[in-house]
Design an enzyme around this catalytic site. Structure first.
Site, short mmCIF file in Angstrom:
data_model
loop_
_atom_site.label_atom_id
_atom_site.label_comp_id
_atom_site.label_asym_id
_atom_site.label_seq_id
_atom_site.Cartn_x
_atom_site.Cartn_y
_atom_site.Cartn_z
CG ASN B 403 23.86 59.50 73.14
OD1 ASN B 403 23.89 60.02 72.05
ND2 ASN B 403 23.56 58.23 73.30
CG ASP B 404 20.00 62.36 74.04
OD1 ASP B 404 20.16 61.56 73.11
OD2 ASP B 404 19.36 62.10 75.06
CB VAL B 405 24.24 67.56 75.07
CG1 VAL B 405 23.12 67.59 76.08
CG2 VAL B 405 25.43 66.80 75.61
CB ALA B 444 16.36 62.11 73.79
#
Lengths: 95, 477
Positions: B403-405, B444
Protein backbone atom coordinates in the site's frame (compact mmCIF):
# COMPACT_ATOMS: atom_id res chain seq x y z
CA UNK A 1 44.69 8.09 32.08
CA UNK A 2 46.67 4.87 32.45
CA UNK A 3 47.95 2.88 29.46
CA UNK A 4 45.36 0.13 29.89
CA UNK A 5 42.47 2.55 29.47
CA UNK A 6 44.25 4.21 26.56
CA UNK A 7 44.68 0.83 24.87
CA UNK A 8 41.01 0.07 25.28
CA UNK A 9 40.01 3.45 23.88
CA UNK A 10 42.30 2.90 20.87
CA UNK A 11 40.69 -0.49 20.32
CA UNK A 12 37.20 1.00 20.56
CA UNK A 13 37.92 3.73 18.02
CA UNK A 14 39.49 1.26 15.58
CA UNK A 15 36.51 -1.08 15.97
CA UNK A 16 34.06 1.75 15.25
CA UNK A 17 35.81 2.40 11.94
CA UNK A 18 36.01 -1.30 11.18
CA UNK A 19 32.28 -1.76 11.87
CA UNK A 20 31.40 1.07 9.49
CA UNK A 21 33.83 -0.26 6.87
CA UNK A 22 32.54 -3.84 7.09
CA UNK A 23 28.97 -3.11 6.11
CA UNK A 24 29.41 0.00 4.00
CA UNK A 25 28.25 -1.57 0.75
CA UNK A 26 25.74 -4.20 1.72
CA UNK A 27 22.87 -4.84 -0.73
CA UNK A 28 19.39 -4.07 0.64
CA UNK A 29 18.50 -7.74 0.27
CA UNK A 30 20.86 -8.63 3.09
CA UNK A 31 19.84 -5.93 5.56
CA UNK A 32 17.50 -8.19 7.51
CA UNK A 33 19.89 -11.17 7.85
CA UNK A 34 22.71 -8.77 8.64
CA UNK A 35 20.73 -7.08 11.38
CA UNK A 36 19.79 -10.48 12.73
CA UNK A 37 23.40 -11.71 12.59
CA UNK A 38 24.68 -8.59 14.32
CA UNK A 39 21.94 -9.13 16.90
CA UNK A 40 23.37 -12.58 17.62
CA UNK A 41 26.91 -11.22 17.89
CA UNK A 42 26.03 -8.71 20.61
CA UNK A 43 24.79 -11.74 22.50
CA UNK A 44 28.46 -11.96 23.52
CA UNK A 45 27.18 -10.01 26.52
CA UNK A 46 26.37 -13.48 27.90
CA UNK A 47 30.06 -13.70 28.90
CA UNK A 48 29.34 -10.93 31.41
CA UNK A 49 26.44 -12.99 32.70
CA UNK A 50 28.81 -15.95 33.19
CA UNK A 51 31.21 -13.71 35.14
CA UNK A 52 28.56 -12.41 37.51
CA UNK A 53 27.03 -15.84 38.05
CA UNK A 54 30.46 -17.36 38.72
CA UNK A 55 31.15 -14.70 41.35
CA UNK A 56 27.69 -14.75 42.93
CA UNK A 57 27.56 -15.36 46.69
CA UNK A 58 24.06 -14.52 47.83
CA UNK A 59 20.61 -15.64 46.70
CA UNK A 60 19.85 -12.30 45.04
CA UNK A 61 22.89 -12.42 42.76
CA UNK A 62 22.50 -16.16 42.12
CA UNK A 63 18.97 -15.62 40.84
CA UNK A 64 19.72 -12.55 38.75
CA UNK A 65 22.97 -14.10 37.48
CA UNK A 66 21.16 -17.25 36.35
CA UNK A 67 18.52 -15.10 34.65
CA UNK A 68 21.27 -13.08 32.93
CA UNK A 69 22.90 -16.22 31.54
CA UNK A 70 19.55 -17.60 30.37
CA UNK A 71 18.47 -14.47 28.49
CA UNK A 72 21.99 -13.95 27.10
CA UNK A 73 22.04 -17.51 25.79
CA UNK A 74 18.59 -17.03 24.25
CA UNK A 75 19.98 -13.98 22.44
CA UNK A 76 23.01 -15.90 21.11
CA UNK A 77 21.40 -19.20 20.15
CA UNK A 78 18.13 -17.73 18.89
CA UNK A 79 19.96 -15.05 16.95
CA UNK A 80 22.29 -17.40 15.12
CA UNK A 81 19.61 -20.02 14.43
CA UNK A 82 17.10 -17.53 13.04
CA UNK A 83 19.78 -15.92 10.87
CA UNK A 84 20.78 -19.32 9.56
CA UNK A 85 17.16 -20.10 8.71
CA UNK A 86 16.86 -16.88 6.73
CA UNK A 87 20.08 -17.48 4.85
CA UNK A 88 19.22 -21.09 4.06
CA UNK A 89 16.42 -19.71 1.92
CA UNK A 90 18.81 -17.55 -0.03
CA UNK A 91 21.00 -20.53 -0.69
CA UNK A 92 18.27 -22.24 -2.70
CA UNK A 93 18.02 -19.59 -5.38
CA UNK A 94 21.75 -19.14 -5.86
CA UNK A 95 21.88 -22.52 -7.56
CA UNK B 1 46.38 -21.28 30.64
CA UNK B 2 45.98 -17.50 30.51
CA UNK B 3 47.60 -17.58 27.07
CA UNK B 4 45.09 -20.15 25.88
CA UNK B 5 42.24 -17.96 27.10
CA UNK B 6 43.77 -14.89 25.49
CA UNK B 7 44.34 -16.57 22.14
CA UNK B 8 40.88 -18.15 22.16
CA UNK B 9 39.41 -14.72 22.83
CA UNK B 10 41.42 -13.33 19.91
CA UNK B 11 40.12 -16.10 17.65
CA UNK B 12 36.55 -15.36 18.81
CA UNK B 13 36.99 -11.63 18.15
CA UNK B 14 38.33 -12.33 14.65
CA UNK B 15 35.41 -14.66 13.98
CA UNK B 16 33.01 -11.79 14.77
CA UNK B 17 34.81 -9.49 12.34
CA UNK B 18 35.04 -12.09 9.57
CA UNK B 19 31.46 -13.23 10.25
CA UNK B 20 30.09 -9.71 9.94
CA UNK B 21 32.13 -9.19 6.78
CA UNK B 22 30.82 -12.40 5.19
CA UNK B 23 27.25 -11.59 6.22
CA UNK B 24 27.44 -8.60 3.90
CA UNK B 25 27.68 -10.59 0.66
CA UNK B 26 25.02 -13.02 -0.61
CA UNK B 27 27.44 -15.81 -1.53
CA UNK B 28 29.20 -15.93 1.84
CA UNK B 29 26.45 -14.80 4.22
CA UNK B 30 25.58 -18.22 5.57
CA UNK B 31 29.22 -19.13 6.18
CA UNK B 32 29.68 -15.78 7.94
CA UNK B 33 26.88 -16.56 10.35
CA UNK B 34 28.32 -20.00 11.13
CA UNK B 35 31.82 -18.59 11.65
CA UNK B 36 30.55 -16.00 14.13
CA UNK B 37 28.49 -18.68 15.89
CA UNK B 38 31.52 -20.97 16.21
CA UNK B 39 33.57 -18.07 17.60
CA UNK B 40 30.85 -17.37 20.13
CA UNK B 41 30.79 -21.01 21.20
CA UNK B 42 34.55 -20.93 21.72
CA UNK B 43 34.38 -17.73 23.76
CA UNK B 44 31.67 -19.14 26.05
CA UNK B 45 33.49 -22.45 26.48
CA UNK B 46 36.81 -20.81 27.32
CA UNK B 47 35.17 -18.40 29.75
CA UNK B 48 33.68 -21.29 31.71
CA UNK B 49 36.38 -23.94 31.45
CA UNK B 50 39.47 -21.68 31.29
CA UNK B 51 39.67 -20.56 34.92
CA UNK B 52 39.36 -24.16 36.16
CA UNK B 53 42.86 -24.99 34.91
CA UNK B 54 46.16 -23.20 35.09
CA UNK B 55 48.37 -21.87 37.87
CA UNK B 56 45.83 -19.94 39.92
CA UNK B 57 43.03 -22.45 39.80
CA UNK B 58 39.65 -20.89 40.36
CA UNK B 59 37.20 -23.52 41.46
CA UNK B 60 33.57 -22.53 41.02
CA UNK B 61 31.31 -23.41 43.94
CA UNK B 62 29.20 -26.42 42.89
CA UNK B 63 25.97 -24.43 43.20
CA UNK B 64 27.21 -21.69 40.87
CA UNK B 65 28.49 -24.24 38.37
CA UNK B 66 25.21 -26.16 38.41
CA UNK B 67 23.18 -23.01 37.91
CA UNK B 68 25.53 -21.94 35.10
CA UNK B 69 25.11 -25.21 33.21
CA UNK B 70 21.35 -25.23 33.79
CA UNK B 71 21.06 -21.61 32.60
CA UNK B 72 23.06 -22.34 29.45
CA UNK B 73 20.96 -25.39 28.64
CA UNK B 74 17.65 -23.62 29.33
CA UNK B 75 18.69 -20.58 27.28
CA UNK B 76 19.83 -22.76 24.38
CA UNK B 77 16.61 -24.76 24.34
CA UNK B 78 14.39 -21.65 24.51
CA UNK B 79 16.39 -19.79 21.87
CA UNK B 80 16.59 -22.78 19.55
CA UNK B 81 12.89 -23.65 19.72
CA UNK B 82 11.77 -20.03 19.38
CA UNK B 83 14.02 -19.51 16.35
CA UNK B 84 12.96 -22.76 14.69
CA UNK B 85 9.25 -22.29 15.26
CA UNK B 86 8.85 -18.65 14.26
CA UNK B 87 7.06 -18.02 10.97
CA UNK B 88 9.19 -16.13 8.48
CA UNK B 89 6.56 -13.39 8.46
CA UNK B 90 6.93 -12.89 12.21
CA UNK B 91 10.70 -12.73 12.02
CA UNK B 92 11.20 -8.99 12.60
CA UNK B 93 9.47 -9.18 15.98
CA UNK B 94 11.50 -12.29 16.85
CA UNK B 95 14.74 -10.40 16.18
CA UNK B 96 13.41 -7.58 18.34
CA UNK B 97 12.63 -10.00 21.15
CA UNK B 98 16.11 -11.59 20.99
CA UNK B 99 17.57 -8.10 21.06
CA UNK B 100 15.54 -7.33 24.16
CA UNK B 101 16.98 -10.45 25.82
CA UNK B 102 20.51 -9.18 25.14
CA UNK B 103 19.56 -5.81 26.61
CA UNK B 104 18.10 -7.49 29.69
CA UNK B 105 21.30 -9.47 30.15
CA UNK B 106 23.37 -6.27 30.01
CA UNK B 107 20.98 -4.60 32.48
CA UNK B 108 21.20 -7.51 34.95
CA UNK B 109 24.99 -7.43 34.76
CA UNK B 110 24.86 -3.71 35.56
CA UNK B 111 22.59 -4.28 38.56
CA UNK B 112 24.76 -7.05 39.98
CA UNK B 113 28.02 -5.16 39.42
CA UNK B 114 26.64 -2.08 41.15
CA UNK B 115 25.32 -4.20 43.98
CA UNK B 116 28.72 -5.91 44.27
CA UNK B 117 30.60 -2.59 44.37
CA UNK B 118 28.14 -1.40 47.00
CA UNK B 119 28.75 -4.36 49.32
CA UNK B 120 32.53 -4.08 48.81
CA UNK B 121 32.44 -0.40 49.78
CA UNK B 122 30.23 -1.18 52.76
CA UNK B 123 32.82 -3.54 54.19
CA UNK B 124 35.55 -0.91 54.35
CA UNK B 125 33.65 2.17 55.45
CA UNK B 126 32.10 2.63 58.84
CA UNK B 127 29.37 5.13 58.15
CA UNK B 128 27.62 4.43 54.91
CA UNK B 129 26.94 8.13 54.36
CA UNK B 130 30.40 8.86 53.01
CA UNK B 131 30.66 5.82 50.83
CA UNK B 132 32.32 6.22 47.47
CA UNK B 133 32.47 3.73 44.64
CA UNK B 134 35.39 3.50 42.19
CA UNK B 135 34.46 5.89 39.40
CA UNK B 136 36.38 4.17 36.59
CA UNK B 137 34.37 1.04 37.35
CA UNK B 138 31.07 2.86 37.74
CA UNK B 139 31.12 4.62 34.35
CA UNK B 140 30.91 1.46 32.19
CA UNK B 141 28.74 -0.35 34.75
CA UNK B 142 26.05 2.31 34.84
CA UNK B 143 26.32 3.10 31.12
CA UNK B 144 25.74 -0.58 30.35
CA UNK B 145 22.86 -0.67 32.80
CA UNK B 146 21.14 2.41 31.34
CA UNK B 147 21.60 1.44 27.68
CA UNK B 148 20.74 -2.21 28.29
CA UNK B 149 17.55 -1.37 30.18
CA UNK B 150 16.36 1.13 27.56
CA UNK B 151 17.12 -1.41 24.83
CA UNK B 152 15.22 -4.08 26.75
CA UNK B 153 11.99 -2.19 27.33
CA UNK B 154 12.18 -0.54 23.89
CA UNK B 155 12.61 -3.90 22.16
CA UNK B 156 9.68 -5.39 24.03
CA UNK B 157 7.46 -2.48 22.92
CA UNK B 158 8.75 -2.83 19.33
CA UNK B 159 7.95 -6.54 19.47
CA UNK B 160 4.44 -5.88 20.80
CA UNK B 161 3.79 -3.26 18.11
CA UNK B 162 5.01 -5.46 15.26
CA UNK B 163 2.99 -8.34 16.64
CA UNK B 164 -0.10 -6.08 16.60
CA UNK B 165 -0.49 -6.38 20.34
CA UNK B 166 -0.03 -2.65 20.77
CA UNK B 167 -1.03 0.32 18.62
CA UNK B 168 0.60 3.73 18.33
CA UNK B 169 0.05 5.64 21.52
CA UNK B 170 0.92 9.27 21.91
CA UNK B 171 0.00 12.06 24.24
CA UNK B 172 0.52 15.81 24.17
CA UNK B 173 4.11 17.02 24.40
CA UNK B 174 5.47 13.50 24.15
CA UNK B 175 8.83 14.75 22.86
CA UNK B 176 9.23 17.13 25.76
CA UNK B 177 8.38 14.37 28.23
CA UNK B 178 10.87 12.05 26.55
CA UNK B 179 13.58 14.67 26.51
CA UNK B 180 12.94 15.45 30.18
CA UNK B 181 13.07 11.74 31.06
CA UNK B 182 16.35 11.34 29.21
CA UNK B 183 17.82 14.36 30.95
CA UNK B 184 16.81 13.07 34.38
CA UNK B 185 18.30 9.65 33.57
CA UNK B 186 21.61 11.21 32.58
CA UNK B 187 21.68 13.42 35.69
CA UNK B 188 20.89 10.52 38.04
CA UNK B 189 23.46 8.27 36.32
CA UNK B 190 26.17 10.92 36.51
CA UNK B 191 25.42 11.59 40.19
CA UNK B 192 25.65 7.85 40.83
CA UNK B 193 28.98 7.44 39.02
CA UNK B 194 30.40 10.29 41.07
CA UNK B 195 29.02 8.69 44.24
CA UNK B 196 27.06 11.84 45.08
CA UNK B 197 24.13 9.51 45.57
CA UNK B 198 24.88 5.95 46.61
CA UNK B 199 22.76 2.93 47.45
CA UNK B 200 19.98 0.66 46.27
CA UNK B 201 17.32 3.39 46.20
CA UNK B 202 18.95 5.45 43.43
CA UNK B 203 19.61 2.21 41.53
CA UNK B 204 15.93 1.28 41.59
CA UNK B 205 14.91 4.81 40.59
CA UNK B 206 17.37 4.74 37.69
CA UNK B 207 16.06 1.36 36.53
CA UNK B 208 12.43 2.50 36.62
CA UNK B 209 13.28 5.68 34.71
CA UNK B 210 15.17 3.68 32.05
CA UNK B 211 12.31 1.21 31.64
CA UNK B 212 9.86 4.09 31.25
CA UNK B 213 12.10 5.86 28.77
CA UNK B 214 12.45 2.76 26.58
CA UNK B 215 8.67 2.47 26.47
CA UNK B 216 7.88 6.12 25.82
CA UNK B 217 10.69 6.30 23.25
CA UNK B 218 9.35 3.50 21.02
CA UNK B 219 5.61 3.78 21.70
CA UNK B 220 4.87 6.85 19.55
CA UNK B 221 7.04 5.79 16.61
CA UNK B 222 4.74 4.81 13.79
CA UNK B 223 4.40 1.59 11.87
CA UNK B 224 6.64 1.88 8.83
CA UNK B 225 9.55 3.16 10.90
CA UNK B 226 9.72 0.14 13.18
CA UNK B 227 12.61 -1.55 11.28
CA UNK B 228 14.72 1.53 11.84
CA UNK B 229 13.93 1.42 15.55
CA UNK B 230 14.84 -2.27 15.84
CA UNK B 231 18.11 -1.64 14.06
CA UNK B 232 18.84 1.27 16.39
CA UNK B 233 17.99 -0.73 19.53
CA UNK B 234 20.20 -3.49 18.13
CA UNK B 235 23.17 -1.14 18.07
CA UNK B 236 22.22 0.08 21.57
CA UNK B 237 22.53 -3.46 22.89
CA UNK B 238 25.89 -3.70 21.11
CA UNK B 239 27.12 -0.66 23.04
CA UNK B 240 25.72 -2.11 26.28
CA UNK B 241 27.68 -5.32 25.63
CA UNK B 242 30.81 -3.26 25.00
CA UNK B 243 30.31 -1.54 28.37
CA UNK B 244 30.44 -5.02 29.88
CA UNK B 245 33.71 -5.50 28.02
CA UNK B 246 35.08 -2.44 29.85
CA UNK B 247 33.89 -3.70 33.23
CA UNK B 248 35.52 -7.11 32.85
CA UNK B 249 38.37 -6.04 30.58
CA UNK B 250 37.07 -8.69 28.20
CA UNK B 251 38.07 -8.42 24.54
CA UNK B 252 35.36 -10.43 22.78
CA UNK B 253 32.65 -8.45 24.59
CA UNK B 254 34.36 -5.19 23.76
CA UNK B 255 35.03 -6.00 20.11
CA UNK B 256 31.72 -7.75 19.43
CA UNK B 257 29.78 -5.00 21.18
CA UNK B 258 31.49 -2.06 19.49
CA UNK B 259 31.33 -3.73 16.06
CA UNK B 260 27.59 -4.24 16.38
CA UNK B 261 27.22 -0.76 17.83
CA UNK B 262 28.93 0.98 14.92
CA UNK B 263 27.76 -1.36 12.15
CA UNK B 264 24.23 -1.24 13.56
CA UNK B 265 24.22 2.55 13.65
CA UNK B 266 25.38 2.69 10.03
CA UNK B 267 22.76 0.12 9.04
CA UNK B 268 20.13 2.28 10.74
CA UNK B 269 21.23 5.31 8.73
CA UNK B 270 21.27 3.30 5.49
CA UNK B 271 17.72 2.15 6.18
CA UNK B 272 16.61 5.71 6.84
CA UNK B 273 18.19 6.75 3.55
CA UNK B 274 16.28 4.00 1.74
CA UNK B 275 13.09 5.62 3.02
CA UNK B 276 14.39 9.13 2.38
CA UNK B 277 13.94 10.11 5.99
CA UNK B 278 16.40 11.42 8.51
CA UNK B 279 17.05 9.49 11.69
CA UNK B 280 15.97 12.50 13.74
CA UNK B 281 12.72 12.62 11.81
CA UNK B 282 12.05 8.97 12.60
CA UNK B 283 12.84 9.38 16.28
CA UNK B 284 10.77 12.50 16.72
CA UNK B 285 8.03 10.47 15.06
CA UNK B 286 6.73 12.80 12.36
CA UNK B 287 5.03 9.94 10.58
CA UNK B 288 2.20 9.07 12.93
CA UNK B 289 1.83 12.63 14.13
CA UNK B 290 0.72 14.22 10.87
CA UNK B 291 -1.16 11.19 9.56
CA UNK B 292 -4.54 12.81 10.07
CA UNK B 293 -3.88 15.40 7.37
CA UNK B 294 -3.41 12.91 4.57
CA UNK B 295 -6.59 10.99 5.15
CA UNK B 296 -9.00 13.37 3.46
CA UNK B 297 -7.24 13.55 0.06
CA UNK B 298 -8.39 10.36 -1.58
CA UNK B 299 -11.64 9.57 0.17
CA UNK B 300 -13.58 11.74 -2.30
CA UNK B 301 -12.92 9.57 -5.35
CA UNK B 302 -14.52 6.23 -6.05
CA UNK B 303 -12.74 2.95 -6.66
CA UNK B 304 -13.44 0.34 -9.32
CA UNK B 305 -13.78 -3.25 -8.23
CA UNK B 306 -13.13 -6.14 -10.64
CA UNK B 307 -13.48 -9.93 -10.50
CA UNK B 308 -10.78 -12.58 -10.66
CA UNK B 309 -12.05 -13.65 -14.12
CA UNK B 310 -11.54 -10.13 -15.52
CA UNK B 311 -8.02 -9.99 -14.12
CA UNK B 312 -7.14 -13.46 -15.42
CA UNK B 313 -8.18 -12.43 -18.96
CA UNK B 314 -6.26 -9.18 -18.64
CA UNK B 315 -3.14 -11.05 -17.52
CA UNK B 316 -3.44 -13.70 -20.24
CA UNK B 317 -3.34 -11.05 -22.98
CA UNK B 318 -0.52 -8.92 -21.63
CA UNK B 319 3.12 -9.11 -22.55
CA UNK B 320 4.73 -7.74 -19.44
CA UNK B 321 3.51 -8.16 -15.88
CA UNK B 322 5.11 -6.78 -12.74
CA UNK B 323 4.13 -8.11 -9.32
CA UNK B 324 4.53 -5.77 -6.34
CA UNK B 325 4.48 -7.88 -3.18
CA UNK B 326 3.77 -6.28 0.17
CA UNK B 327 3.18 -7.28 3.74
CA UNK B 328 -0.37 -8.40 2.85
CA UNK B 329 1.15 -11.18 0.77
CA UNK B 330 3.28 -12.19 3.71
CA UNK B 331 0.50 -12.34 6.30
CA UNK B 332 -1.71 -14.32 3.93
CA UNK B 333 1.20 -16.76 3.41
CA UNK B 334 0.57 -16.27 -0.31
CA UNK B 335 4.18 -16.38 -1.51
CA UNK B 336 3.90 -19.97 -2.81
CA UNK B 337 0.70 -19.43 -4.81
CA UNK B 338 2.18 -16.16 -6.06
CA UNK B 339 5.14 -18.14 -7.40
CA UNK B 340 2.64 -20.53 -9.01
CA UNK B 341 0.91 -17.63 -10.79
CA UNK B 342 4.27 -16.29 -11.94
CA UNK B 343 5.16 -19.76 -13.23
CA UNK B 344 1.89 -20.09 -15.20
CA UNK B 345 2.27 -16.63 -16.70
CA UNK B 346 5.86 -17.32 -17.75
CA UNK B 347 4.67 -20.60 -19.33
CA UNK B 348 2.36 -18.47 -21.51
CA UNK B 349 5.37 -16.48 -22.68
CA UNK B 350 4.62 -13.45 -20.51
CA UNK B 351 7.49 -11.47 -19.07
CA UNK B 352 7.10 -11.46 -15.25
CA UNK B 353 9.17 -9.58 -12.69
CA UNK B 354 8.81 -8.74 -9.01
CA UNK B 355 9.31 -5.14 -7.93
CA UNK B 356 10.80 -5.08 -4.45
CA UNK B 357 10.59 -1.84 -2.54
CA UNK B 358 13.51 -1.48 -0.10
CA UNK B 359 11.15 -1.54 2.87
CA UNK B 360 8.51 -3.92 1.51
CA UNK B 361 7.33 -6.11 4.34
CA UNK B 362 8.45 -5.01 7.74
CA UNK B 363 12.21 -4.82 7.32
CA UNK B 364 14.57 -4.15 4.43
CA UNK B 365 15.11 -7.42 2.63
CA UNK B 366 12.19 -9.09 4.43
CA UNK B 367 10.28 -9.60 1.16
CA UNK B 368 13.30 -11.17 -0.53
CA UNK B 369 13.51 -13.70 2.28
CA UNK B 370 9.83 -14.57 1.94
CA UNK B 371 9.96 -14.96 -1.84
CA UNK B 372 13.18 -16.95 -1.62
CA UNK B 373 11.29 -19.27 0.74
CA UNK B 374 8.79 -19.86 -2.09
CA UNK B 375 11.57 -20.68 -4.58
CA UNK B 376 11.13 -17.50 -6.61
CA UNK B 377 14.20 -17.14 -8.79
CA UNK B 378 16.61 -14.50 -7.62
CA UNK B 379 16.89 -12.74 -10.99
CA UNK B 380 13.15 -12.05 -11.18
CA UNK B 381 13.44 -9.84 -8.09
CA UNK B 382 14.05 -6.27 -9.26
CA UNK B 383 15.05 -3.47 -6.91
CA UNK B 384 13.20 -0.18 -7.01
CA UNK B 385 15.76 1.82 -9.01
CA UNK B 386 15.93 -0.87 -11.71
CA UNK B 387 12.21 -1.44 -12.13
CA UNK B 388 10.86 2.12 -11.90
CA UNK B 389 11.82 3.13 -15.50
CA UNK B 390 10.16 -0.07 -16.74
CA UNK B 391 6.66 0.65 -15.45
CA UNK B 392 5.78 2.85 -18.45
CA UNK B 393 6.20 -0.20 -20.72
CA UNK B 394 4.39 -2.58 -18.37
CA UNK B 395 0.92 -3.82 -19.29
CA UNK B 396 -0.32 -4.95 -15.90
CA UNK B 397 0.98 -4.34 -12.41
CA UNK B 398 -0.34 -6.65 -9.71
CA UNK B 399 -0.04 -5.01 -6.32
CA UNK B 400 -0.38 -7.83 -3.80
CA UNK B 401 -1.01 -6.53 -0.30
CA UNK B 402 1.25 -3.50 -0.65
CA UNK B 403 0.00 0.00 0.00
CA UNK B 404 2.23 2.80 1.23
CA UNK B 405 5.12 1.88 -1.08
CA UNK B 406 2.96 2.52 -4.18
CA UNK B 407 1.22 5.67 -2.91
CA UNK B 408 1.78 8.48 -5.45
CA UNK B 409 1.18 11.01 -2.66
CA UNK B 410 4.80 10.43 -1.68
CA UNK B 411 5.79 12.15 -4.95
CA UNK B 412 3.21 14.90 -5.18
CA UNK B 413 1.49 15.75 -1.92
CA UNK B 414 3.79 17.83 0.27
CA UNK B 415 1.33 17.62 3.17
CA UNK B 416 1.43 13.82 3.18
CA UNK B 417 3.38 12.22 6.02
CA UNK B 418 5.15 9.94 3.55
CA UNK B 419 6.05 12.80 1.18
CA UNK B 420 9.58 12.30 -0.14
CA UNK B 421 9.71 8.56 0.46
CA UNK B 422 10.86 6.86 -2.77
CA UNK B 423 8.02 4.75 -4.14
CA UNK B 424 7.39 2.26 -6.92
CA UNK B 425 5.86 4.25 -9.79
CA UNK B 426 3.18 1.66 -10.54
CA UNK B 427 0.73 4.37 -11.66
CA UNK B 428 2.87 4.75 -14.82
CA UNK B 429 1.80 1.30 -16.01
CA UNK B 430 -1.12 0.80 -18.42
CA UNK B 431 -3.21 -1.03 -15.84
CA UNK B 432 -2.84 -1.50 -12.12
CA UNK B 433 -4.69 -4.23 -10.23
CA UNK B 434 -4.57 -3.92 -6.47
CA UNK B 435 -5.20 -7.11 -4.49
CA UNK B 436 -6.36 -6.00 -1.09
CA UNK B 437 -8.54 -7.26 1.71
CA UNK B 438 -10.44 -4.01 2.23
CA UNK B 439 -10.09 -0.29 1.73
CA UNK B 440 -8.30 -0.07 5.07
CA UNK B 441 -5.29 2.22 5.12
CA UNK B 442 -1.76 0.83 5.10
CA UNK B 443 0.77 0.66 7.89
CA UNK B 444 1.46 4.39 7.73
CA UNK B 445 -2.26 4.94 8.37
CA UNK B 446 -3.00 7.11 5.34
CA UNK B 447 -5.27 6.82 2.30
CA UNK B 448 -3.86 5.91 -1.09
CA UNK B 449 -4.94 8.06 -4.03
CA UNK B 450 -3.65 5.40 -6.43
CA UNK B 451 -6.83 3.42 -5.81
CA UNK B 452 -9.03 6.11 -7.37
CA UNK B 453 -6.86 6.59 -10.47
CA UNK B 454 -8.56 5.71 -13.79
CA UNK B 455 -6.01 3.01 -14.62
CA UNK B 456 -6.42 1.27 -11.28
CA UNK B 457 -8.88 -1.44 -10.28
CA UNK B 458 -9.31 -3.25 -7.01
CA UNK B 459 -9.61 -6.99 -6.54
CA UNK B 460 -10.82 -7.44 -2.98
CA UNK B 461 -10.13 -10.51 -0.89
CA UNK B 462 -7.47 -12.36 1.02
CA UNK B 463 -4.26 -12.41 -1.06
CA UNK B 464 -3.91 -16.18 -0.93
CA UNK B 465 -7.48 -17.06 -2.01
CA UNK B 466 -7.51 -14.31 -4.65
CA UNK B 467 -4.25 -15.52 -6.17
CA UNK B 468 -5.48 -19.12 -6.02
CA UNK B 469 -8.62 -18.19 -7.97
CA UNK B 470 -6.48 -16.22 -10.44
CA UNK B 471 -4.36 -19.32 -11.05
CA UNK B 472 -7.54 -21.40 -11.52
CA UNK B 473 -9.17 -18.87 -13.87
CA UNK B 474 -5.98 -18.67 -15.90
CA UNK B 475 -5.99 -22.44 -16.37
CA UNK B 476 -9.57 -22.29 -17.73
CA UNK B 477 -8.76 -19.77 -20.42
Amino acid sequence: MDTGTLHIITLVVLMIFLGVELIGHVPTVLHTPLMSGANAIHGVVVLGGIFVLAGAHDVFSLILGTLAVIVGTVNVVGGFVVTNRMLEMFKKDSR
Amino acid sequence: MNDVIGISYLVASISFIVGLKYLGAPATARRGNLIAAAGMGLAVLVTIVGPMFGASTVVLPPLNLTLLVVALVVGTVIGWIAAQRVQMTAMPQMVSLFNGMGGLCAALIGILEYDHALSMACEVCESCTEMSLPIQHMIPTLAGLVIGTVSFSGSIVAWAKLDDRLGDRRFANQHIVNLALLTIIIVVAVLMTMSVVVGSAPLVILLVLCLLYGISFVLPIGGADMPVVISLLNSFTGVAAACGGFVYDNQPMLIGGILVGSAGTLLTIVMCRAMNRSLLNVLVGAMGGTAAQGVTTASGGSVKSVTATDVAILLAYSRKVVIVPGYGLAVAQAQHVCHQLEHDLVARGIDVAYAIHPVAGRMPGHMNVLLAEADVSYDRLKEMEDINPEFSTTDVVLVVGANDVVNPAARTDTSSPIYGMPILDVDHAKQVIVLKRSMKAGYAGIDNELFTRPNCSMLFGDAKSTLTSLVAELKNL
